[in-house]
Design a protein around this motif. Structure first.
Motif, PDB file in Angstrom:
ATOM      1  N   PRO A 156       0.812  -1.214   0.000  1.00  9.73           N
ATOM      2  CA  PRO A 156       0.000   0.000   0.000  1.00  9.73           C
ATOM      3  C   PRO A 156       0.845   1.264   0.000  1.00  9.73           C
ATOM      4  N   GLN A 157       0.189   2.356  -0.388  1.00  4.02           N
ATOM      5  CA  GLN A 157       0.861   3.641  -0.335  1.00  4.02           C
ATOM      6  C   GLN A 157       1.303   3.902   1.099  1.00  4.02           C
ATOM      7  N   GLY A 158       2.421   4.555   1.250  1.00  3.60           N
ATOM      8  CA  GLY A 158       2.885   4.886   2.591  1.00  3.60           C
ATOM      9  C   GLY A 158       3.922   5.955   2.403  1.00  3.60           C
ATOM     10  N   ASP A 159       4.294   6.605   3.460  1.00 13.43           N
ATOM     11  CA  ASP A 159       5.264   7.680   3.303  1.00 13.43           C
ATOM     12  C   ASP A 159       6.416   7.408   4.268  1.00 13.43           C
ATOM     13  N   PHE A 160       7.142   6.350   3.942  1.00 15.10           N
ATOM     14  CA  PHE A 160       8.195   5.917   4.850  1.00 15.10           C
ATOM     15  C   PHE A 160       9.585   6.080   4.231  1.00 15.10           C
ATOM     16  N   GLY A 161       9.694   6.989   3.262  1.00 14.01           N
ATOM     17  CA  GLY A 161      10.973   7.154   2.577  1.00 14.01           C
ATOM     18  C   GLY A 161      12.044   7.810   3.435  1.00 14.01           C
ATOM     19  N   ALA A 162      11.640   8.558   4.459  1.00 12.59           N
ATOM     20  CA  ALA A 162      12.620   9.302   5.259  1.00 12.59           C
ATOM     21  C   ALA A 162      13.049   8.523   6.507  1.00 12.59           C
ATOM     22  N   HIS A 163      12.089   7.859   7.144  1.00  8.82           N
ATOM     23  CA  HIS A 163      12.384   7.240   8.444  1.00  8.82           C
ATOM     24  C   HIS A 163      12.132   5.730   8.411  1.00  8.82           C
ATOM     25  N   TYR A 164      13.193   5.009   8.125  1.00  9.13           N
ATOM     26  CA  TYR A 164      13.075   3.553   8.039  1.00  9.13           C
ATOM     27  C   TYR A 164      14.456   2.965   8.278  1.00  9.13           C
ATOM     28  N   ALA A 166      16.502   8.915  13.318  1.00  6.36           N
ATOM     29  CA  ALA A 166      17.578   9.794  12.851  1.00  6.36           C
ATOM     30  C   ALA A 166      17.628   9.883  11.325  1.00  6.36           C
ATOM     31  N   GLY A 167      16.891   9.022  10.641  1.00  7.85           N
ATOM     32  CA  GLY A 167      16.940   9.031   9.176  1.00  7.85           C
ATOM     33  C   GLY A 167      18.262   8.509   8.646  1.00  7.85           C
ATOM     34  N   THR A 168      18.891   7.622   9.398  1.00  5.20           N
ATOM     35  CA  THR A 168      20.171   7.023   8.986  1.00  5.20           C
ATOM     36  C   THR A 168      20.002   5.506   8.893  1.00  5.20           C
ATOM     37  N   PRO A 169      19.350   5.032   7.826  1.00  2.00           N
ATOM     38  CA  PRO A 169      19.102   3.589   7.707  1.00  2.00           C
ATOM     39  C   PRO A 169      20.393   2.791   7.614  1.00  2.00           C
ATOM     40  N   GLN A 170      20.316   1.551   8.070  1.00  2.00           N
ATOM     41  CA  GLN A 170      21.477   0.662   8.017  1.00  2.00           C
ATOM     42  C   GLN A 170      21.914   0.453   6.567  1.00  2.00           C
ATOM     43  N   SER A 171      23.207   0.681   6.287  1.00  2.10           N
ATOM     44  CA  SER A 171      23.752   0.378   4.959  1.00  2.10           C
ATOM     45  C   SER A 171      23.892  -1.135   4.825  1.00  2.10           C
ATOM     46  N   GLN A 172      23.545  -1.672   3.647  1.00  4.59           N
ATOM     47  CA  GLN A 172      23.692  -3.117   3.445  1.00  4.59           C
ATOM     48  C   GLN A 172      25.037  -3.476   2.816  1.00  4.59           C
ATOM     49  N   SER A 173      25.896  -2.462   2.531  1.00  2.67           N
ATOM     50  CA  SER A 173      27.246  -2.837   2.085  1.00  2.67           C
ATOM     51  C   SER A 173      28.289  -2.493   3.151  1.00  2.67           C
ATOM     52  N   ASP A 174      28.265  -1.279   3.656  1.00  6.16           N
ATOM     53  CA  ASP A 174      29.110  -0.951   4.811  1.00  6.16           C
ATOM     54  C   ASP A 174      28.343  -1.426   6.045  1.00  6.16           C
ATOM     55  N   LYS A 175      28.848  -2.489   6.689  1.00  9.11           N
ATOM     56  CA  LYS A 175      28.051  -3.140   7.726  1.00  9.11           C
ATOM     57  C   LYS A 175      28.171  -2.496   9.104  1.00  9.11           C
ATOM     58  N   ARG A 176      28.945  -1.410   9.226  1.00  6.46           N
ATOM     59  CA  ARG A 176      29.062  -0.800  10.543  1.00  6.46           C
ATOM     60  C   ARG A 176      27.688  -0.333  11.033  1.00  6.46           C
ATOM     61  N   ILE A 177      27.382  -0.650  12.280  1.00  2.00           N
ATOM     62  CA  ILE A 177      26.081  -0.274  12.837  1.00  2.00           C
ATOM     63  C   ILE A 177      26.239   1.046  13.555  1.00  2.00           C
ATOM     64  N   LYS A 178      25.537   2.055  13.058  1.00  2.00           N
ATOM     65  CA  LYS A 178      25.670   3.392  13.645  1.00  2.00           C
ATOM     66  C   LYS A 178      24.424   3.738  14.441  1.00  2.00           C
TER      67      LYS A 178
END
Lengths: 173, 342
Positions: free
Chosen positions: B222-230, B330-342
């Motif tokens: 469904p439509q949703g507006d989760f592009g910023a915070h996920y 924070a709008g800083t989603p986990q990177s799936q290539s750089d695995k460092r967890i911030k």
């Protein structure tokens, strides 16, 4: 283009036999295969294209990686009958002994293997990686090569080899 | 590999008709899409279909607008094509991130969206035909109970089965309130994602609520507006190409600094993606804080039980939920290539 017609598979075991046609490294093959034959077994056992290797036979090691319709896949997990009409590129279709693909040269220059068993899969995978265009950094290359295991542990040199070609290709565009 | 009959229908009706034979609980007909799980299980002698219905020629490969303004993901679109589809990348980055956290590039190229939903557990005992498994062989017992159960469930398990659902993609789809469209002998129907997969109970051989002969045709997001915070935070035994010990998908909105429409789904902890609406309600309308995140985590993990080797997952999940919420806010989603967890 030559058309190679392979002898029909023995149906003496009573198994169903299905006609398929595949373009393999630019050659058209009309084949009769039983449904349980994987693409990997077809390549190695029927067509003597033994570059793709059977490592785990369960999609975990990547030694069987080939490129089907432009996408890299594990050939051990694909029934040949389900690929009727597809185009397949194996390591035999990437470069020749007198004209190596840049990746093949880079693997040699960087000592990116010891035993070499995983290398055909690594190079097919790396070729697709370059074509996909998702990788920009060393971390990206490590992630996007993670489907190819190397029991000798040549990972750093493999990454060096792929990075060298990635940077050269990037410089071209 | 075992011998089987092979059919390759070209339309959905013939496919579902071909599959409408065999009897519960272990029907002997299987749909073949990407094959990455089914062919493996057939080599292991875990799946022993007498007929394989190859559905790769069915017209189910599109990704297109859904009637409600959301996106319709064709069952036969590959996981890779889905993750890189411009609409998925732009409007559902949580889904793209979760897909790219799973498997390897080769497997994602072959694996399809429908197949991702219907993949079987990676429980070691399910795969090992020398051991008992109620999912593989009803009534034989559970090897994982009292066995090695590092990758097993801490929530929603039963005395018959403690297997987990292995998908990453499904965790994001659960968070996004997706709907599964299926077609079968009795026509078409829609299944809300929360009702698609099921808990093992006393019928662990049933992974989902599909009926015999039913085929997944597409998945609506469904439509949703989760592009910023996920974020999709996946914790595993190696940095890539491994199943989740615990994963957390979070999507939320921030209105004037207050949380709203929070969704939290967990992977690797249960027989299905795990959501607790009461925990999400706890967060809605509140100002984000570490303390609040831990309260929500505690609510989600209410009733969690370790099975021995997986006891650590309860604490791991608690911290992962709090960390994922912080990443999403924070709008800083986990990177799936750089695995460092911030």
């Amino acid at each position: 283009m030559n058309t190679i017609i392979s002898p029909p598979a023995s149906a003496s075991n009573g198994a169903q036999v299905i006609p398929i046609s595949l373009d393999i490294n630019g050659q058209q093959h009309n084949l009769q295969v039983e449904p349980f034959v994987t693409l990997l077994d077809l390549l190695r056992e029927r067509l003597q294209l033994t570059g793709a290797k059977k490592g785990c036979d369960h999609g975990q090691c990547g030694a069987c990686t080939v490129i089907v319709d432009g996408k890299r896949i594990n050939s051990c997990l694909k029934l040949a009958v389900s690929l009727d009409g597809a185009s397949v590129t194996t390591i035999e279709g990437i470069g020749t002994e007198t004209k190596l693909h840049p990746l093949q040269q880079a693997f040699m220059d960087h000592d990116a293997f010891q035993c070499g068993y995983c290398t055909p899969g690594q190079i097919c995978s790396a070729k697709a990686l370059l074509d996909e265009g998702h990788c920009k950094s060393r971390a990206d290359v490590r992630e996007w090569m993670s489907g190819n295991l190397c029991r000798c542990g040549a990972y750093n040199n493999i990454t060096d080899a792929v990075m060298e070609v990635l940077e050269k290709e990037g410089a071209k565009t | 590999m075992i011998r089987f009959d092979y059919v390759r229908p070209s339309d959905v009706a013939s496919a579902t008709q071909a599959a409408h034979v065999g009897a519960a609980p272990l029907p002997e007909v299987r749909f073949l899409a990407g094959g990455t799980n089914l062919i493996d299980l057939m080599k292991e002698n875990v799946e022993r279909p007498t007929t394989v219905v190859d559905i790769n020629r069915l017209p189910l490969g599109k990704i297109e607008a859904a009637p409600d303004g959301g996106l319709r993901l064709g069952a036969l679109a590959s996981n890779a094509d889905t993750a890189f589809h411009p609409d998925v990348k732009a409007r559902y980055p949580l889904l793209a991130s979760a897909i790219l956290a799973g498997a390897s590039p080769q497997l994602r190229n072959a694996a399809t969206n429908g197949g991702n939903l219907n993949q079987r557990t990676r429980c070691y005992y399910f795969y090992d035909t020398a051991t008992p498994c109620n999912k593989r062989e009803p009534g034989s017992g559970c090897g994982a109970l009292g066995g090695v159960n590092r990758i097993h469930a801490i929530l929603g398990a039963s005395p018959d089965c403690i297997a987990t659902h292995p998908s990453d993609m499904c965790v994001a789809l659960a968070a996004l309130d997706a709907v599964v469209n299926v077609s079968g002998p009795d026509g078409e129907r829609q299944i809300p994602f929360a009702d698609y997969h099921r808990l093992p109970g006393d019928e662990p051989w049933r992974d989902n609520t599909l009926k015999q002969g039913e085929l997944v045709t597409s998945i609506d997001v469904p439509q949703g507006d989760f592009g910023a915070h996920y974020t999709y935070l996946k914790l595993r035994d190696r940095l890539s190409y491994a199943f989740a010990l615990v994963s957390v998908a979070v999507a939320l909105k921030l209105d004037d600094g207050k949380l709203s429409d929070v969704r939290i789904a967990l992977g690797g902890v249960a027989h299905k993606p795990w959501r607790v609406p009461a925990a999400e309600a706890l967060l809605n309308g509140q100002t984000p804080s570490k303390e609040l995140f831990h309260q929500a985590a505690a609510r989600i993990l209410d009733g969690a039980v370790g099975q021995g080797t997986n006891d650590f997952k309860i604490e791991l999940a608690r911290r992962a939920i709090a960390r994922a919420l912080a990443q999403a806010v924070a709008g800083t989603p986990q990177s799936q290539s750089d695995k460092r967890i911030k």
